[in-house]
Design an enzyme around this catalytic site. Sequence first.
Site, PDB file in Angstrom:
ATOM      1  N   SER A   8     -35.194  -1.397  87.046  1.00 24.31           N
ATOM      2  CA  SER A   8     -34.049  -0.503  86.847  1.00 24.31           C
ATOM      3  C   SER A   8     -32.859  -1.276  86.286  1.00 24.31           C
ATOM      4  CB  SER A   8     -33.651   0.119  88.189  1.00 24.31           C
ATOM      5  OG  SER A   8     -33.277  -0.908  89.096  1.00 24.31           O
ATOM      6  N   CYS A  70     -39.992  -4.203  90.118  1.00 27.63           N
ATOM      7  CA  CYS A  70     -39.120  -3.307  90.874  1.00 27.63           C
ATOM      8  C   CYS A  70     -39.969  -2.643  91.953  1.00 27.63           C
ATOM      9  CB  CYS A  70     -38.568  -2.258  89.913  1.00 27.63           C
ATOM     10  SG  CYS A  70     -37.550  -0.995  90.693  1.00 27.63           S
ATOM     11  N   ASN A  71     -39.608  -2.877  93.201  1.00 23.79           N
ATOM     12  CA  ASN A  71     -40.367  -2.287  94.311  1.00 23.79           C
ATOM     13  C   ASN A  71     -40.236  -0.769  94.314  1.00 23.79           C
ATOM     14  OD1 ASN A  71     -40.993  -4.796  96.336  1.00 23.79           O
ATOM     15  ND2 ASN A  71     -39.132  -5.118  95.174  1.00 23.79           N
ATOM     16  N   CYS A 180     -36.549  -5.803  97.507  1.00 23.18           N
ATOM     17  CA  CYS A 180     -35.949  -5.249  96.290  1.00 23.18           C
ATOM     18  C   CYS A 180     -35.586  -6.450  95.449  1.00 23.18           C
ATOM     19  CB  CYS A 180     -34.687  -4.451  96.638  1.00 23.18           C
ATOM     20  SG  CYS A 180     -33.673  -4.039  95.194  1.00 23.18           S
ATOM     21  N   THR A 181     -35.954  -6.402  94.171  1.00 23.02           N
ATOM     22  CA  THR A 181     -35.769  -7.604  93.344  1.00 23.02           C
ATOM     23  C   THR A 181     -34.285  -7.936  93.117  1.00 23.02           C
ATOM     24  OG1 THR A 181     -36.158  -6.216  91.394  1.00 23.02           O
ATOM     25  CG2 THR A 181     -38.014  -7.497  92.224  1.00 23.02           C
ATOM     26  N   HIS A 182     -33.419  -6.957  93.320  1.00 24.12           N
ATOM     27  CA  HIS A 182     -31.978  -7.245  93.206  1.00 24.12           C
ATOM     28  C   HIS A 182     -31.456  -8.103  94.362  1.00 24.12           C
ATOM     29  CE1 HIS A 182     -31.823  -3.998  90.197  1.00 24.12           C
ATOM     30  NE2 HIS A 182     -30.588  -4.370  89.917  1.00 24.12           N
TER      31      HIS A 182
HETATM   32  N1  DGL Z   1     -34.767  -3.718  91.790  1.00 22.90           N
HETATM   33  C1  DGL Z   1     -35.304  -2.533  92.347  1.00 22.90           C
HETATM   34  C2  DGL Z   1     -36.329  -2.828  93.457  1.00 22.90           C
HETATM   35  O1  DGL Z   1     -36.961  -3.869  93.460  1.00 22.90           O
HETATM   36  C3  DGL Z   1     -34.465  -1.342  92.679  1.00 22.90           C
HETATM   37  C4  DGL Z   1     -33.007  -1.324  92.488  1.00 22.90           C
HETATM   38  C5  DGL Z   1     -32.464   0.081  92.289  1.00 22.90           C
HETATM   39  O2  DGL Z   1     -32.127   0.737  93.284  1.00 22.90           O
HETATM   40  O3  DGL Z   1     -32.386   0.467  91.145  1.00 22.90           O
HETATM   41  O4  DGL Z   1     -36.552  -2.029  94.318  1.00 22.90           O
END
Ligand code: DGL
Length: 260
Positions: A8, A70-71, A180-182
């Site tokens: 995302s 992205c999870n 979450c990758t963020h």
């Molecule tokens: N980076 C995303 C993940 O690994 C999600 C972040 C979002 O909420 O867009 O879940």
Amino acid sequence: MKIAFFDSGVGGLSVLHHAMKALPEEQFVFFADEDHVPYGVKEKEQVLQYVDEAFRFLMTQDVKAIVVACNTATSVAAAEMRRKYEIPIIGMEPAVKQAMDLYGNRRVLVTATPITLRGEKMRMLMEQLNRERLIDRLPLPRLVDFAEHQEFRSPEVKSYLEQAFSPYDFSQFSSVVLGCTHFNYFKDSMRELLPEHVRFVDGNAGTVHELIRRLKERDALEHLPQTVTCFYSGREVRDAAELSRLQAYMGRLEEMYTIG
Ligand code: DGL
């Protein structure tokens, strides 16, 4: 042919960062759906539509595999994308099993977006792994916005995390799963709030490992000069300021890399 990393937003860079070390002779496409981030607080149907659009675009980019870095997108859309396309699609899920295997007899805190934590995949993981009720789930959606704004160490970040972590007695916990990758951008801020024995577990190494396995299986690894082409929702990033924004994230990830 290239390997695509899709997220995302800028979270997916944390998986790409890992892949660039493991695969120095591959060419990458990085797609951040900057027009639609965040995904994790939206409706599932909406996220599925965004992922569908992104995949349609990526399929025009000469890619031999797509990593859904992205999870949230994996939880909502990976199965559907696998039905549509034949190339390997490698998804991510919170590394709960890894955390349990490593430190099975103590509590594990799984952090992720609300969609991921509510999803079917998570329900199945809990069913398999939470018989002894050692797993807690904590949504941290604001970290996605903080990350997108390159805000990693501000007082707001610190007080958000402090508040979110306050109900837990971390002396009982072995690890925090970054689902979450963020969230990889916040290891230092989190570290300050956690006792030293609490470890971070994320799915990055496992995902890259699986990517390599799938490419080997198809004899599809290459020996090319490494390149990365970046897209924001289908627009190639060429602007110097935006390229240096992305570079700054990679620098931040390099700093976070050694925090365990
Ligand atoms: N980076 C995303 C993940 O690994 C999600 C972040 C979002 O909420 O867009 O879940």
